[in-house]
Motif scaffolding. Structure first.
Motif, mmCIF file in Angstrom:
data_model
loop_
_atom_site.group_PDB
_atom_site.id
_atom_site.type_symbol
_atom_site.label_atom_id
_atom_site.label_comp_id
_atom_site.label_asym_id
_atom_site.label_seq_id
_atom_site.Cartn_x
_atom_site.Cartn_y
_atom_site.Cartn_z
ATOM 1 N N GLN A 20 -8.613 -12.156 -9.153
ATOM 2 C CA GLN A 20 -7.789 -11.358 -10.057
ATOM 3 C C GLN A 20 -7.438 -12.154 -11.314
ATOM 4 N N GLU A 21 -7.065 -13.432 -11.163
ATOM 5 C CA GLU A 21 -6.719 -14.249 -12.321
ATOM 6 C C GLU A 21 -7.919 -14.447 -13.240
ATOM 7 N N GLU A 22 -9.096 -14.607 -12.666
ATOM 8 C CA GLU A 22 -10.292 -14.788 -13.490
ATOM 9 C C GLU A 22 -10.585 -13.532 -14.312
ATOM 10 N N TYR A 23 -10.466 -12.379 -13.690
ATOM 11 C CA TYR A 23 -10.714 -11.140 -14.423
ATOM 12 C C TYR A 23 -9.668 -10.923 -15.522
ATOM 13 N N MET A 24 -8.443 -11.201 -15.217
ATOM 14 C CA MET A 24 -7.393 -11.022 -16.219
ATOM 15 C C MET A 24 -7.532 -12.038 -17.349
ATOM 16 N N LYS A 25 -7.944 -13.239 -17.019
ATOM 17 C CA LYS A 25 -8.134 -14.263 -18.044
ATOM 18 C C LYS A 25 -9.243 -13.869 -19.007
ATOM 19 N N GLU A 26 -10.302 -13.284 -18.496
ATOM 20 C CA GLU A 26 -11.430 -12.889 -19.333
ATOM 21 C C GLU A 26 -11.302 -11.461 -19.850
ATOM 22 N N ASP A 27 -10.178 -10.826 -19.550
ATOM 23 C CA ASP A 27 -9.912 -9.472 -20.037
ATOM 24 C C ASP A 27 -10.988 -8.498 -19.555
ATOM 25 N N ILE A 28 -11.256 -8.550 -18.239
ATOM 26 C CA ILE A 28 -12.265 -7.690 -17.618
ATOM 27 C C ILE A 28 -11.533 -6.572 -16.869
ATOM 28 N N PRO A 29 -11.881 -5.318 -17.082
ATOM 29 C CA PRO A 29 -11.260 -4.242 -16.282
ATOM 30 C C PRO A 29 -11.676 -4.367 -14.825
ATOM 31 N N TRP A 30 -10.707 -4.341 -13.936
ATOM 32 C CA TRP A 30 -10.984 -4.552 -12.517
ATOM 33 C C TRP A 30 -10.192 -3.543 -11.683
ATOM 34 N N THR A 31 -10.689 -3.306 -10.508
ATOM 35 C CA THR A 31 -10.019 -2.442 -9.556
ATOM 36 C C THR A 31 -9.706 -3.260 -8.312
ATOM 37 N N LEU A 32 -8.823 -2.752 -7.484
ATOM 38 C CA LEU A 32 -8.432 -3.467 -6.278
ATOM 39 C C LEU A 32 -9.638 -3.631 -5.359
ATOM 40 N N ILE A 33 -9.835 -4.857 -4.906
ATOM 41 C CA ILE A 33 -10.962 -5.172 -4.020
ATOM 42 C C ILE A 33 -10.505 -5.005 -2.581
ATOM 43 N N ASP A 34 -11.264 -4.251 -1.837
ATOM 44 C CA ASP A 34 -10.924 -4.015 -0.442
ATOM 45 C C ASP A 34 -11.397 -5.201 0.388
ATOM 46 N N PHE A 35 -10.465 -5.920 1.016
ATOM 47 C CA PHE A 35 -10.836 -7.043 1.875
ATOM 48 C C PHE A 35 -10.099 -6.910 3.205
ATOM 49 N N TYR A 36 -10.602 -7.617 4.186
ATOM 50 C CA TYR A 36 -10.056 -7.509 5.535
ATOM 51 C C TYR A 36 -8.662 -8.137 5.569
ATOM 52 N N ASP A 37 -7.680 -7.358 5.974
ATOM 53 C CA ASP A 37 -6.309 -7.833 6.076
ATOM 54 C C ASP A 37 -5.980 -7.971 7.558
ATOM 55 N N ASN A 38 -5.723 -9.225 7.975
ATOM 56 C CA ASN A 38 -5.434 -9.465 9.393
ATOM 57 C C ASN A 38 -3.933 -9.473 9.673
ATOM 58 N N HIS A 39 -3.175 -8.874 8.800
ATOM 59 C CA HIS A 39 -1.735 -8.811 9.029
ATOM 60 C C HIS A 39 -1.388 -8.046 10.308
ATOM 61 N N PRO A 40 -2.063 -6.944 10.651
ATOM 62 C CA PRO A 40 -1.747 -6.279 11.940
ATOM 63 C C PRO A 40 -1.961 -7.194 13.142
ATOM 64 N N CYS A 41 -2.999 -8.008 13.097
ATOM 65 C CA CYS A 41 -3.240 -8.927 14.221
ATOM 66 C C CYS A 41 -2.141 -9.974 14.320
ATOM 67 N N ILE A 42 -1.666 -10.448 13.159
ATOM 68 C CA ILE A 42 -0.582 -11.437 13.171
ATOM 69 C C ILE A 42 0.706 -10.793 13.673
ATOM 70 N N ASN A 43 0.963 -9.577 13.260
ATOM 71 C CA ASN A 43 2.150 -8.878 13.770
ATOM 72 C C ASN A 43 2.064 -8.660 15.276
ATOM 73 N N LEU A 44 0.862 -8.381 15.775
ATOM 74 C CA LEU A 44 0.688 -8.214 17.219
ATOM 75 C C LEU A 44 1.104 -9.476 17.964
ATOM 76 N N ILE A 45 0.924 -10.624 17.356
ATOM 77 C CA ILE A 45 1.206 -11.891 18.050
ATOM 78 C C ILE A 45 2.638 -12.343 17.809
ATOM 79 N N GLU A 46 3.114 -12.337 16.568
ATOM 80 C CA GLU A 46 4.377 -12.998 16.262
ATOM 81 C C GLU A 46 5.507 -12.042 15.901
ATOM 82 N N ALA A 47 5.254 -10.744 15.789
ATOM 83 C CA ALA A 47 6.327 -9.832 15.399
ATOM 84 C C ALA A 47 7.329 -9.675 16.533
ATOM 85 N N LYS A 48 8.413 -8.989 16.227
ATOM 86 C CA LYS A 48 9.427 -8.749 17.243
ATOM 87 C C LYS A 48 8.843 -7.915 18.375
#
Length: 1797
Positions: free
Chosen positions: A504-532
């Motif tokens: 994101q910083e590289e695109y903004m630095k070069e003034d390139i129009p960008w859209t949100l990149i879909d990447f694997y978010d393992n937050h649900p797995c972390i919540n499964l282990i350490e959440a309340k």
């Protein structure tokens, strides 16, 4: 409706994109997509169960709708790949061969799993390269063997370099972290990977790099202690596993602290999740921690005898794995290293033995056998040997320990019970105690290491190195694997966020129009282990239950997550396991043992027994478990003691979660750098890769996720210049613009139609995945077409050449054959003639019939042909008619244009002719306007005016002298006033006044001497001019006499010529006189203005001096003429005058400059007029008729000239006598001053000289006027009375004399005014300081006032004395210089007098010339005397404060060495050994001090190297030793040292010269180091030929804008500067040659070393660039005259490396020629270059592995043969090792030092 609107092609494109979505990012848009799918040359990857992916190529065109692809594998196997009808996904495409093996995976055009795996395999297996970049991640593959890429030379090579400039390496990551820490904030390096991947080694090398590069800021060597912690932690925390022989069984985070100067000041270590179960259990083929085996291997040592240890097989804790020995590891030696590391960290021998005692006790505790007494009870025999030893070593009671090992105390609210334990529970209790003790010991060691690494200096910044376990999945996964994978989930989340943030910083630095990149978010797995109420919370809750078990916990997990979370699952065949879907893979965990490991309980009674021990270290281990007393009431203690204890202790899971959160906070506060370690195979085979294992780890470590995120955006990035250089072949000449950005934009818009495939940034071009491959294909096609065209032309030429040779041979053969055939034909015709006659009639009938048929056919064809020709003729006539019409109009237009041009030319010519006629008419009118009578009227009284001006100049000179006397009077009065103000320091003030008077007197004497010398020189020049005129006059007289005796017709011709020339000369003379008159009038006005200005300045100076006295108001120095006459002025007028002072100075300077410029113009006009007059005089000399009168006049003139010359010679002799007397008086008095005899003599001589010079000026003026009158007598025919000629010549001579006098007066006045201004300013400043000091001192008490006055006066007098000493030194130098000049002048005068005696007519009395001065100069003994104790002052001026450039430019280059040797000769002559010793020691120390302070200045070091060598040569030459005095002259031998032997000091000076040479080499290396790699390797002189390849995310330094660009011209300029400096300081030529050799050695070594470390530099085009740069260096040697100095030989390895890059590398013959050619390279260097060889264009080919092996075999055979021929031939240094450079240089230096004698 959409199908009806779209075209068939567009509809097909939409259909393909919908069916194959993963190919939507492929290059070239829809057209290339269709081509790459449909054409047969497409190369793809196919999934494979064994090798993960296999390469294949399409053999049949693919059309949309096909259900299978026809492919062919690389082994030739044909197969059909079925296409899934549901997804319609096609196999991924392969990258071009040119992109295979790249340093950065992001440089690949197609970013997917098979491309990444193939690139890593090529680099690791074929190129033996273990490091590869993947964006911001460094992928490190374990080679399973030692490789030489971690020594200090490699560290130095990577130090200071950018990541993109060098090949991937752990040192590059460490250097990047170190530089970013210095620029911005704290850094961290995260090293992860599974067991056996090489995490520990990578972290250790990173810390070694920091320790080597930064160093410590103190003498404590903190970096050594940081490195010493590694063997200790490996001994107590590493163990052998099935996957790794040195696997870390804990995680650690080391913070390396730095101060403000970025030196290591300390470190701190944090550990995570030690595998305690390994202490009591090891699987098959595994070992316990290394420290136990090191103890057993060292049990034979005397200090280990009390521990009662033995072989490792004798202990249960070390023999369970069945593999107690690691191949290639000596545990006894490792024990020595561990003990040495303990000592280095401050843990003494006593503590070490205590540690080893506890470890030995644990081994014995593991051998304690528990006997089963009943089903629920157990016991230990009373005579158990190992328990006895354990109790003795631990200092506890045997009965207590044996009892509580088999029993347990249970506490309730009212009672306490002692419950026996079963055998299984007793063994578990024993093992739990052993694990607990080891964990405590591990923590104690870590704490002491941190204490030893802690620094008292405040930490400015740090770099953290995290060595943590990677994602693990085994057949049986327990609590340890759960915690490890939980930590990796957290790290992967942080990694994903950081990668996404960077994108994101590289695109903004070069003034390139960008859209949100879909990447694997393992937050649900972390919540499964350490959440309340997550997995960890449920585990802690179950541990708190009294009857909690693993089974009940598993049921809680099923009930809670089975239907709520998609990431949680239950195995089908088990109720004691659960499955979690991690980011890397699904992992099944066995619930058995989770609760026990999470509780980590130990029998409290056992701990109590240990706390009762007398062993100090054991008590220290358990001191933190003491419970606080007195804080609770008795009631609270009795109610719930068990609950309080449970709440006090945290579970292992909670502790790990808290420490992990703390670690993530630390990492988030730093800039992370990622190192992913990959294990290539499970067999530990070197450089062998298992694709399936590698793919599994790539998925687990997040590398493929990085690739996926990069591929989702714009993974390929090029700067505009790089893109232009690479794809310039796709452009035409008209497409290339000055704006590179617009040029690249036009090219991309032309070749890539879909604009979504690229974006233009501010400094880079961003491409979608696959676009670079498409551009590479276009570039390759373009180059192929060009190659085909070149090959076609060359083959045509070769074929034609071969055809012509064959044709010539065929013609020769045909000629002979045809002759033979002709002869045979004649015989045949004779035999067949009869047959022909018979056949003729028959054939005639046949031919007639055929002729009739052909005739009818021909008539038909002619008719058609003629009709066609008629039509063509008509079209041609019509075309010609149109052409004639066009030509008519064009010719008419051309004729009209020619006519207009001719008219303009005629008009211009007429204007030029008319302008010339007007100018001629104007000249005639001007000549007529001038009148001779008018000129005569103007010149009346001119001579009187000139004499009056001369007298005024003399009076002005006298007034100047009076002004100087008045200035001295004012200074004396100011000194008297200062005495009254400072009565307490009267004596010091008198001394100051005396020194000041002396300082003022000596410069005036020197000025008078210089003025006298100038006057003498002027007199001599005038005398020479008079003599030359007399000689010319004599020659002319003789010519006239000869002409008078010639026949009468010559007289008639002369008369006629005279009559014709008289009119012309008269007219020209009148015009010249008018011009001379104008010049004279302007000069007179300028002189009048200058005189008035001088009077004003003199008056102003007088007023300023008078008003400068204390107590009176000072007036401004710029008063008007009215004020100088006495008119009073108001205060406002004074303010105006003071404000106008700068303006008045500017006007004065403008007037002076204008006068000087006018005088210069007058001088040039005078010379021009003189040349014209000389020509006319030569023409008129033929008209002289009365030769006798002229001869008589000539004799009179010669007599007068002789008399004047005699008077001048006598005057010169008298002046020489006065100078001799002055010199004698100066030499007799050491410090002449006012009032002394030499001073008075000098004043008298100067005054008399001034008076005599004034008289001589008048005499010279009269003499010249007399000569003018004599000349007029010769030309009386020009004017009857001669008045015109006489007036003209008098005016000319007067003007020339006036010009010279004005110039002298101008210079004199300027000098005097400048001196007076400086003196006035200085006096003003001193008075201001005095007034300020008085005002300050009045505020102080009496005692403080006296003390302040004394301090002020002492300071002022000290500064004045220093100034006077400097002036005296300058005066001494000037006196010596004047003495030399006087000596030369006396010699010239004597030669002139000796030569002029022959021409004297009436020689007068000749005074005897003094020669005593010359004899004294010649009798100097070459010694310089100095006072004892002045060595420091002498060396301060001569060494410490001396500026090399000033000495080299203004004086002799070796002047300091000569002066020191002259001082040394005087000390030797005085036979003063103490003075000799002090002088030499002080000299050596001073030179060392200068080199130490200014060692980075090449000019200073070279200057003192030259002077040290010269001083050493003087000591040798005049030592008196026979070896050094052979070539001396007798006079030189007389000056030899006679009292002391200085051979030891010569050796010290020789060592000093060697040190100076070494420092000189270091200076050169520091200056050349930044230029060599950019100039020799990176800079591209041939744009378009040396196109760079894609570099991925890590850009090279040359790609970054705003940085300095070095070229080979920069290197040549630096070398020229070095060479010019050495020549300027007169360094010995042999030493200069050696310096050049060293310079070229540095260039070659740095270039070759970087070539061997950079894969992107090993290509054919780079070899061409290197050879061109080497040629430029050789040309520089030729230009400087150093072709044979040996520097070219230093470049031989580099030349051979460049040739190695360019030669053919395929067959055995090529290998033989290559081995013969590369004689200066080692086998390792040749193999390294061939391994790194990388094609830049598609036509280059990689070097095969078989060819490299052939090179190795042939090189080995050649080395064996050479060793048999000669043993010592191996000594020749063929490798570029810096260790051989310095001894060779020193040897050459010693030889050159000896040869300079």
């Amino acid at each position: 409706r959409h199908r009806e609107i779209l075209s068939p092609e567009k509809a097909e494109e939409v259909k393909l994109k919908a069916r194959f979505p993963h190919l939507g990012a492929k290059p070239g848009g829809s057209d290339l997509l269709r081509k790459r799918i449909q054409k047969g040359y497409a190369r793809v990857w196919l999934p494979d169960a064994v090798e993960a992916w296999k390469p294949a190529e399409l053999t049949k065109d693919y059309t949309p709708g096909d259900r299978a692809l026809c492919l062919q594998l690389e082994d030739g196997t044909n197969l059909e790949h079925k296409i899934d009808p549901q997804t319609n996904s096609l196999p991924p495409l392969r990258n071009p061969d040119i992109l295979v093996g790249e340093n950065d995976l992001t440089a690949l055009s197609y970013l997917h799993e098979p491309a990444v795996l193939h690139n890593l395999k090529v680099r690791f297996v074929e190129s033996k390269i273990i490091y590869t970049y993947c964006g911001i991640v460094l992928v490190a593959i374990n080679p399973y063997e030692s490789i030489p890429i971690y020594d200090h030379d490699i560290i130095n090579a990577y130090s200071g370099q950018n990541m993109g400039d060098m090949d991937p390496h752990i040192f590059a990551v460490a250097e990047e972290a170190y530089k970013q820490m210095a620029r911005s904030r704290n850094q961290s390096i995260i090293v992860s990977g599974e067991s056996g991947a090489g995490k520990t080694v990578s972290a250790k090398y990173a810390m070694r790099y920091f320790a080597t590069v930064s160093g410590s800021s103190s003498e404590a060597n903190v970096e050594e202690r940081v490195l010493a912690s590694s063997p200790i932690m490996e001994a107590i925390g590493n163990a052998k596993t099935t996957r790794n022989d040195n696997s870390s069984r804990f995680g650690k985070y080391i913070e390396i602290g730095f101060d403000k100067n970025y030196h290591i000041i300390g470190a701190n270590m944090r550990t995570y999740l030690l595998e305690k179960s390994r202490v009591v259990f090891q699987a098959t083929e595994e070992r316990n921690y290394h420290i136990f085996y090191q103890l057993c291997a060292s049990s034979h040592l005397p200090e280990f005898k009390p521990l009662q240890l033995g072989n490792a097989d004798d202990f249960h804790c070390t023999n369970q794995g069945g593999s107690p020995v690691i191949e290639g590891v000596d545990d006894a030696k490792e024990m020595c290293s561990t003990r040495k590391a303990f000592s280095l960290l401050g843990i003494n021998e006593t503590y070490q033995m205590d540690l080893f005692q506890i470890l030995a006790a644990l081994l014995h505790l593991g051998n304690v056998e528990v006997e089963e007494r009943s089903a629920d009870s157990s016991t230990i025999l009373p005579d158990n040997t190992h328990l006895t030893v354990f109790c003795e070593l631990m200092g506890v009671a045997y009965q207590d320990m044996s009892h509580w090992l088999c029993h347990r105390k249970l506490k309730t609210a009212t009672e306490t019970y002692v419950k026996p334990l079963s055998k299984v529970h007793a063994i578990n209790a024993r093992d739990a105690l052993a694990k607990h003790i080891y964990a405590k010991l591990f923590s104690w060691i870590v704490d002491h290491i941190n204490e030893a690494l802690r620094s008292a200096v405040k930490q400015h910044s740090f770099i953290g190195v995290l060595d943590i376990y990677g994602f693990e999945t085994f057949h049986i996964n327990s609590f340890e694997q759960f915690c490890i994978n939980y930590a990796n989930e957290k790290l992967q989340q942080q990694f994903n966020m950081h990668v996404f943030k960077l994108e994101q910083e590289e695109y903004m630095k070069e003034d390139i129009p960008w859209t949100l990149i879909d990447f694997y978010d393992n937050h649900p797995c972390i919540n499964l282990i350490e959440a309340k109420m997550g997995v960890l919370d449920l585990l802690d809750e179950e541990c708190k239950m009294p009857k909690g078990s693993d089974d009940t916990w598993a049921q809680k997990l099923y009930n809670t997550f089975l239907k709520k979370s998609d990431l949680f699952d239950k195995p089908r065949m088990s109720n004691k396991a659960f499955i979690i879907l991690h980011f890397a893979d699904k992992v099944e965990y066995q619930c058995e043992g989770f609760l026990e490991k999470n509780k980590d309980t130990v029998n409290e009674e056992q701990i109590t027994v240990l706390k009762l021990s007398k062993f100090d270290l054991l008590l220290e281990l358990f001191s933190d478990e003491e419970k606080p007393a007195g804080s609770l009431t008795s009631r609270s203690k009795m109610t719930r003691p068990v609950q309080a204890q449970r709440d006090h202790k945290k579970t292992v899971g909670t502790q790990f979660r808290n420490s992990l959160h703390l670690l993530m906070e630390t990492l988030n506060g730093t800039t992370p750098h990622y190192v992913r370690c990959i294990k290539p195979n499970d067999l530990k085979s070197p450089f062998m890769m298992d694709p399936m294992r590698a793919v599994q780890q790539l998925r687990a470590c997040g590398v493929l996720e990085t690739i996926r995120i990069s591929a989702a955006g714009f993974p390929s990035r090029w700067t505009y210049q790089e893109f232009f250089n690479r794809y310039r072949v796709l452009m035409k000449l008209k497409d290339i613009l000055s704006d590179r950005k617009q040029t690249c934009r036009n090219v991309l818009e032309k070749w890539v139609q879909d604009q979504d495939k690229y974006q233009f940034g501010k400094s880079k071009i961003f491409f979608r995945a696959g676009q670079v491959a498409y551009l590479e294909k276009l570039r390759s096609d373009k180059l192929k077409k060009a190659c085909v065209r070149i090959q076609k032309t060359i083959r045509c030429w070769l074929t034609r050449k071969r055809y012509l040779r064959m044709r010539q041979a065929a013609i020769t053969i045909q000629k002979n054959t045809r002759g033979y055939q002709a002869r045979c034909l004649v015989a045949f015709l004779r035999r067949t003639r009869a047959a022909v006659i018979i056949q003729r009639n028959q054939r005639m009938l046949v031919a007639r019939r055929r002729y009739q048929q052909q005739r009818s056919a021909s008539i038909t064809m002619q008719r058609l042909l003629r009709a066609y020709q008629a039509r063509q003729t008509y079209r041609k006539l019509l075309y010609e008619h149109k052409v004639l019409t066009i030509q008519r109009w064009v010719r008419g237009w051309l004729a009209r244009r020619r006519c207009r041009r001719s008219l303009r030319a005629v008009v211009y010519l007429q204007s030029c002719v008319r302008r010339m006629a007007a100018r001629r008419e104007l000249r005639k009118l001007r000549v007529e306007a001038r009148s001779v009578e008018h000129f005569k009227k103007l010149n009346v009284g001119m001579e009187n005016k000139i004499m009056q001006l001369q007298r005024k100049v003399d009076e002005q000179h006298k007034e100047n002298r009076e002004l100087s006397e008045r200035l001295r009077t004012v200074e004396r009065s100011r000194a008297a006033e200062s005495e009254r103000l400072g009565g307490e320091v009267e004596r010091l003030r008198v001394a100051e006044e005396e020194s000041r008077v002396k300082a003022d007197g000596v410069p005036s004497l020197l000025e008078q001497l210089s003025f006298l010398r100038q006057e003498l020189e002027t007199t001599r020049e005038e005398k020479e001019a008079i003599r030359e005129e007399a000689r010319t006059y004599r020659v002319d007289t003789e010519k006239v006499t000869q002409l008078l005796h010639s026949p009468t017709n010559l007289d008639r011709e002369i008369g006629r010529a005279n009559t014709v020339a008289q009119a012309k000369v008269g007219m020209q003379l009148e015009s010249d006189i008018r011009e001379e008159r104008d010049h004279y009038q302007s000069l007179l006005s300028e002189y009048t203005r200058l005189k008035e200005r001088h009077a004003d300045l003199k008056e102003e100076m007088t007023i300023s001096v008078i008003t400068n006295k204390p107590g009176r108001r000072r007036t401004d120095s710029n008063h008007s003429s009215n004020e100088s006459e006495g008119t009073p002025s108001s205060e406002s007028a004074e303010g105006r005058n003071s404000s106008d002072a700068p303006h008045q100075d500017a006007v004065d300077m403008a007037v002076l400059l204008k006068l000087q410029r006018r005088v210069t113009e007058l001088e040039q006009d005078k010379q021009t007029l003189q040349r014209h007059l000389d020509k006319r005089e030569e023409a008129q000399q033929d008209q002289v008729k009365n030769a006798e009168k002229q001869r008589t006049a000539g004799r009179a003139e010669l007599d007068l000239e002789a008399l004047k010359r005699q008077e001048l010679e006598s005057e010169n002799k008298r002046l020489k006598t006065n100078l001799a007397e002055l010199r004698q008086s100066l030499t007799s008095t050491s410090s002449p001053g006012p009032g002394s005899a030499p001073y008075n003599v000098l004043l008298e001589q100067l005054n008399s000289s001034n008076e005599e010079l004034e008289v001589r000026k008048e005499e010279v003026l009269l003499l010249r006027s007399h000569m003018v009158r004599q000349e007029v007598l010769k030309h009386n025919k020009l004017n009857e009375d001669g008045e015109l000629w006489l007036a003209y010549d008098g005016l000319k001579e007067t003007n020339s004399l006036l010009v010279s006098q004005l110039q002298v007066q101008d210079r004199r006045h300027e000098e005097e005014l400048e001196e007076l201004r400086e003196e006035v300013l200085r006096v003003r400043e001193e008075n201001r300081q005095q007034q300020q000091f008085l005002s300050q001192s009045l505020l102080l008490p009496q005692e403080a006032r006296i003390e302040a006055s004394l301090h002020h006066e002492i300071t002022r007098l000290t500064s004045d004395n220093l100034d006077l000493m400097e002036q005296q030194e300058k005066q001494d130098k000037m006196i010596r210089k004047l003495k030399k000049q006087l000596k030369v002048y006396v010699k010239r005068v004597e030669e002139y007098e000796a030569g002029g005696q022959m021409e004297r007519v009436a020689p007068g009395p000749e005074p005897r010339s003094p020669v005593g001065i010359t004899r004294k100069e010649r009798d100097f003994q070459g010694m310089l005397e100095y006072r004892r104790g002045d060595e420091s002052k002498l060396l301060k001026s001569l060494v410490v404060e001396l500026k090399p450039r000033g000495v080299a430019v203004n004086f002799l280059p070796g002047l300091p060495a000569y002066i020191l040797f002259m001082c040394l000769r005087h000390a030797d002559y005085s036979n003063d050994d103490q003075r000799v010793s002090v002088l030499l020691n002080s000299t050596i120390n001073s030179i060392k001090g200068v080199i130490k302070r200014r060692g980075d200045d090449f000019e200073t070091v070279s200057f003192w190297l030259a002077n040290t060598c010269r001083f050493l040569h003087c000591l040798k030459q005049y030592s008196g030793e026979e070896a050094f005095v052979k070539n001396n002259t007798p006079r030189q031998n007389e000056h030899c040292l006679c009292n002391f032997d200085l051979s030891e000091y010569r050796q010290v000076l020789s060592d000093l010269a060697i040190q100076n040479y070494q420092q000189l080499v270091r200076c050169m290396e520091e200056a050349l180091q930044p230029m060599i790699v950019p100039g020799m390797l990176e800079h591209e002189n041939f744009q378009g030929v040396l196109g760079s390849k894609p570099t991925g995310l890590r850009k090279r330094t040359s790609s970054c804008p705003g940085e300095a660009v070095y070229t080979v011209d920069s290197i040549l300029q630096q070398l020229s500067l070095f060479h010019a400096t050495l020549i300027q300081h007169d360094v010995d030529p042999e030493l200069i040659k050696q310096v050049c050799v060293q310079q070229f050695y540095i260039i070659c070594s740095v270039t070759l070393n970087n070539l061997l470390l950079r894969k992107d530099m090993c290509s054919w085009s780079k070899g061409l660039q290197i050879r061109y740069n080497v040629w430029q260096l050789e040309e520089w040697l030729e230009e400087k005259g150093l072709p044979d100095c040996g520097a070219k030989e230093m470049l031989e390895p580099l030349i051979q490396a460049a040739q190695l890059l360019q030669v053919k590398k395929k067959t055995d013959e090529d290998a033989q020629a290559l081995c013969t050619m590369c004689s200066a390279l080692t086998t390792l260097q040749i193999v390294k270059v061939l391994t790194l060889y990388t094609p830049v264009i598609e036509f280059e080919e990689r070097v095969s592995i078989s060819f490299i092996r052939t090179i190795q075999v042939r090189s080995l055979s050649v080395c064996t043969l050479l060793s048999r021929i000669s043993f010592f031939i191996y000594i020749v240094p063929t490798s570029l090792s810096c260790s051989l450079s310095l001894p060779l240089s020193l040897l050459s230096l010693s030889l050159s030092l000896f040869s300079l004698n």
